[in-house]
Design a protein around this motif. Structure first.
Motif, short mmCIF file in Angstrom:
data_model
loop_
_atom_site.label_atom_id
_atom_site.label_comp_id
_atom_site.label_asym_id
_atom_site.label_seq_id
_atom_site.Cartn_x
_atom_site.Cartn_y
_atom_site.Cartn_z
N SER A 128 -0.19 4.70 4.80
CA SER A 128 -1.39 4.06 4.37
C SER A 128 -1.00 3.53 5.83
CB SER A 128 -1.68 3.08 3.62
OG SER A 128 -0.89 1.83 3.28
N PHE A 159 -2.72 1.61 -7.53
CA PHE A 159 -2.05 1.20 -7.28
C PHE A 159 -0.89 0.53 -7.99
CE2 PHE A 159 0.90 -1.11 -3.93
CZ PHE A 159 1.40 0.24 -3.56
N ARG A 167 -9.30 0.66 -6.64
CA ARG A 167 -7.80 1.31 -5.38
C ARG A 167 -6.86 0.85 -5.53
NH1 ARG A 167 -8.73 3.78 -0.04
NH2 ARG A 167 -10.96 2.40 -0.08
N THR A 168 -6.85 -0.20 -5.98
CA THR A 168 -5.73 -2.21 -5.84
C THR A 168 -5.15 -1.85 -7.22
OG1 THR A 168 -6.93 -2.96 -4.36
CG2 THR A 168 -5.08 -4.11 -5.33
N GLY A 195 0.87 -0.69 -0.21
CA GLY A 195 0.04 -0.22 -0.28
C GLY A 195 1.04 1.11 0.46
N PRO A 196 0.43 2.37 -0.21
CA PRO A 196 0.98 3.68 -0.70
C PRO A 196 1.54 4.11 0.69
CG PRO A 196 -1.23 4.20 -1.07
CD PRO A 196 -1.02 2.82 -0.62
N ASP A 243 -4.79 1.09 2.00
CA ASP A 243 -5.08 2.73 1.71
C ASP A 243 -5.63 3.36 3.22
OD1 ASP A 243 -4.33 4.69 0.00
OD2 ASP A 243 -5.97 4.48 -0.45
N HIS A 244 -5.24 4.30 3.37
CA HIS A 244 -5.60 5.25 4.02
C HIS A 244 -6.45 5.06 5.16
CE1 HIS A 244 -5.24 8.83 1.45
NE2 HIS A 244 -6.13 8.33 1.14
N LYS A 273 0.74 0.69 7.80
CA LYS A 273 1.34 -0.96 7.44
C LYS A 273 1.66 -0.84 7.61
CE LYS A 273 3.35 0.17 3.49
NZ LYS A 273 2.71 1.28 2.80
#
Ligand SMILES: Nc1ncnc2c1ncn2[C@@H]1O[C@H](COP(=O)(O)OP(=O)(O)O)[C@@H](O)[C@H]1O
Ligand SMILES: [Mg+2]
Lengths: 299, 253, 265
Positions: free
Chosen positions: B45, B242, B238-239, B41-42, B217-218, B47
């Motif tokens: 986010s 990314f 969104r995936t 994930g970005p 994400d977020h 993780k």
């Protein structure tokens, strides 16, 4: 100890050298003129030295030397106590208990921000009038002098002055502890968070984490400023003469006043402190180098 | 498959805030014993925060976390019996710089498990061999390359015989030529049946090694799927965005 | 996470001032209760007379406030002298003159390795009479000579930190040497040195209390005299300490804010 590196060290007189030399000579001549003719002071170093090193009435240690010993004892015990307190308070800044953290922070803030002189006046009144009777310490110190064994005399001086010494030690170590605590705090703050986390995730118990992971690394950063604090402690110990602790400054002022050899005695006292501090700083630098050599140096 | 057995890690409705900023939003997650999970994930986010909630370097504010059957409420740290049982490998290695490699490895077994020095060092040497670095035991961390340091860090965590091993971007601070050696070592660990949770953007590694890939994400878990499905047919927009970004980056790099 | 340096400045003030103040309050309270137990009679109500007195509606400074003014006056005057001495010593140490460097070095070692109190005694009993100095002059000279040694290190660091690239940039733009210093170099150096220099001011205020031993009527002396007259030992010492604390903490907060502005700019 390095001199300004980028400047050539070979002696090449500059115009500034000439000017400074002239100024120096003029100032020295002026001082000599003023002292010899202006205030007509009669220097008498021979008399001063013999007064200072004369033994007491019954042939015991010269008064001046007892002052030097007392300053050494004061500094040594003060350093021990200040280090213990300072480390506890510095580590307390990192405690998980908020009240303890704030308490330690407050201690550091206050002690570092009021004049040492004011602190010792408050604290001396507090310990002499309240703490000593409260703890029953005065009874302990009013024992007959014969009870003291040789090593006790060596470590703590003459029994008649034990209470005196304790007051001095408490005063300077409470002050010095605040400065040492700040040094410890800064040293701990410089350890990356990851070191704590690695220790925690490996399940190393908290005390062991401090002992094996954090302290050895902090020590390498703490050692240099810590030596500075010890020198300061020796110097600051002179102010406890103002609460009649019988150390070098106190003894110096007694001798200066009774002999009238003000110039010589005060210069001599200054010189002794200078020697003490200078040799201590050289010694400590040596110790520090030896100590940190065992820790692997890392970038 | 993880739904049938008792999960070794379970998050139920877990949320966490840093001040007013919500880092984790109602996380529901179950990880089975022996599973290997990759989280991507970005940046920012959540993780790291998520996996640090597993070994309690961070605590959550709402919901329940269960680790090895132990229920952990908001603010609760790791109970004594679990300390050292959840190993962690950090992005910046976090080796102890003032100790030799051998001492780095033997310290925790001695102080936590009460092993004697000899046994602890034997264990340490065995794990150093496993990460192909046995000959460096007497060196200090800063005498090793980044890849070697990270392998030491992995061996150090293994010495505590953990049930779970967490990796937080273990290759992100490595020079490109060293990434491979570290990933290989991690791959070899899958045979041991140890539960692994790995935050990484190494997509090739994820596809080859993981049982499941999770995309965050977020502060939310957006998608969770087996690797083939995740990479070949992602369900969420969104995936896809990314993955596009990452693959595009990899293609152009 | 424990990071007292993060967060908005309101929070900083809160943690720097309010919490310690509350903690200090609790401590004083504990001391007071403890003292009561051994029959110390607190008479705080008498203290305000020592701060301000009012006669028929006209307010005037009490002894403690008068003492504070003397303390501030001595501190300010010696601060100026400190800056002069510090800068001179720093320039000498960086100079190409061997005698200059030796002089500066000797001065630093002398000051650093002897107690301030002894320096004061030597100045008062030896140098003062020789030069015909009064108490105030002696006090100011002594404090400045002491602090100047430490301040010179700040100047030295500041002077050596002048970025080469900045000098070269100014030169290459065709600025005159003076303009280059005035507009480019000095503003940068000064901004770097302002916070540590403020800390020197804090030190001066703190150290100035030592001049009370040569009978200067500063805050500390006024406190001692009042105690001799009234025996309100705790009340007066705690008040004196609080006054020093307010002055020094105000200065350090100003320094911290200056630092923040520099960091933010
Ligand atoms: N200790 C902390 N205090 C405040 N905010 C934090 C802290 N740690 C992380 N954050 C914030 O939480 C968000 C998520 O962080 P993180 O879990 O490290 O994200 P990731 O690992 O996915 O990059 C980021 O926006 C980060 O700024
Ligand atoms: Mg992260």
């Amino acid at each position: 100890m390095s001199t300004t590196g980028h400047i050539v060290s070979r002696f090449r007189p500059t115009r500034l050298d000439g000017i400074l030399l002239a100024v120096l000579i003029v100032v020295a001549a002026w001082l000599w003129y003023r002292s010899a003719i202006g205030v007509a002071y009669r220097w008498d170093w021979a008399q001063a030295l013999s007064t200072v090193f004369a033994s007491g009435e019954s042939g015991d240690t010269p008064f001046f030397l007892t002052g030097i010993y007392a300053t050494l004892r004061l500094s040594a015990w003060g350093a021990v106590l200040a280090t213990i307190m300072g480390v506890l308070i510095g580590v307390g800044r990192y405690s998980g208990v908020r009240a303890l953290r704030v308490f330690c922070g407050t201690y550091i803030q206050i002690l570092r921000n009021i004049p040492p002189l004011v602190f010792i006046f408050i604290f001396y009144f507090f310990i002499s009038s309240q703490l000593m009777p409260l703890l029953g310490l005065d009874a302990l110190f009013n024992r007959p002098a014969e009870d003291a064994s040789g090593w006790q005399r060596f470590l703590f001086g003459p029994p008649a002055l034990w209470e005196n010494l304790i007051s001095g030690v408490l005063c300077i170590s409470f002050i010095s502890a605040a400065y040492i605590a700040e040094v410890v705090r800064a040293g701990l703050a410089a350890i990356p968070r990851g070191q704590w986390e690695a220790g925690e995730s490996l399940g190393i118990p908290l005390l062991d984490r401090y002992r094996f992971v954090i302290f050895p690394q902090a020590l390498a950063r703490i050692a240099p400023p810590l030596t500075g604090q010890y020198i300061s402690l020796v110097k600051d110990s002179s102010i406890v003469s103002l609460i009649s602790v019988q150390e070098l400054t106190f003894v110096g002022s007694e001798i200066a006043n009774s002999s009238g050899l003000l110039f010589e005695v005060w210069l001599l006292v200054a010189f002794v402190y200078f020697l003490l501090c200078l040799s201590l700083s050289i010694l400590l630098r040596q110790v520090e180098r030896r100590m940190t050599r065992h820790f692997h140096q890392f970038a | 498959m993880s739904d049938e057995t008792q999960p070794i890690i379970a998050f139920e409705n877990v949320s966490k805030w840093f001040g007013t900023f919500q880092v984790l939003r109602d996380i529901d997650l179950r990880i089975g014993d022996g599973e290997c999970i990759v989280i991507c994930g970005p940046s920012g986010s959540g993780k790291s925060t998520l996996i640090r909630c597993m070994n309690r370097l961070e605590t959550h504010d709402r919901g329940v976390v269960r680790v090895e059957g132990v229920e952990l409420g908001p603010g609760e740290r790791l109970p004594r019996e679990l300390r050292g049982k959840i190993g962690m490998v950090f992005q910046s290695f976090n080796l102890f710089p003032h100790m030799t490699v051998l001492r780095n490895l033997s310290l925790a077994p001695m102080r936590n498990l009460g092993m004697d020095k000899e046994r602890a060092e034997q264990t340490a040497l065995a794990y150093l061999e496993r990460v192909h670095i046995g000959e460096q035991a007497e060196k200090y961390p800063d005498q090793l390359s980044g890849g070697q340091q990270q392998r030491v860090a992995i061996a150090r965590a293994l010495c505590m015989k953990p049930d779970i091993l967490l990796f937080d971007e273990p290759t992100s601070s490595l020079d490109p030529e060293m990434i491979r050696e570290v990933l290989d070592v991690i791959y070899e660990l899958t045979d041991d049946g140890i539960t692994m949770v790995c935050v990484t953007h190494e997509m090739g590694f994820a596809r080859k090694v993981s049982d499941r890939v999770i995309f965050m994400d977020h502060g939310e878990i957006v998608e969770s799927a087996a690797p083939d499905e995740f990479f070949d047919a992602p369900r969420e927009e969104r995936t896809r965005a990314f993955l596009n970004q990452i693959l595009h980056y990899e293609a152009s790099a | 996470m424990i990071s007292p340096l993060s967060g908005p400045w309101v929070k900083r003030v809160l943690s720097n001032w309010i919490q310690p103040a509350a903690m200090a309050g609790i401590l004083v309270f504990a001391v007071m209760r403890g003292a009561e137990n051994i029959n110390y009679r607190w008479q705080w109500y008498r203290v305000d007379d020592f701060l301000f007195t009012s006669e028929q509606g006209a307010w005037s400074a009490g002894p403690l406030v008068q003492g504070l003014f003397v303390t501030l006056e001595i501190s300010v005057l010696s601060l100026f002298l400190t800056l002069v001495i510090g800068l001179a010593a720093a320039l000498l140490r960086l100079s190409s003159s061997v005698i200059g460097r030796g002089l500066a070095r000797g001065y630093l070692e002398l000051i650093r390795n002897t107690p301030l109190l002894i320096q004061l005694y030597v100045m008062y009993f030896v140098l003062g009479p020789i030069l015909g100095w009064g108490q105030i002059t002696t006090a100011i000279a002594c404090l400045a000579a002491f602090q100047g040694a430490y301040t010179s290190e700040i100047f030295r660091a500041g002077l050596r930190a002048i970025p080469r690239g900045q000098i070269e940039a100014g030169d290459s733009l065709g600025l005159s040497r003076i303009d280059n210093y005035r507009y480019v170099i000095l503003p940068q150096v000064l901004r770097h040195m302002l916070p540590p220099l403020t800390n020197e001011a804090v030190s001066l205020v703190k150290n100035s209390s030592i001049v009370s031993v040569i009978a200067i009527f500063d805050l500390t002396t006024q406190g001692r005299n009042l105690i001799a007259d009234t025996f309100l030992t705790f009340e007066i010492w705690l008040t004196v300490a609080a006054i020093y604390l307010v002055v020094t903490l105000a200065l350090s907060t100003a320094a911290a804010m200056a630092e923040r502005r520099r960091a933010g700019a």
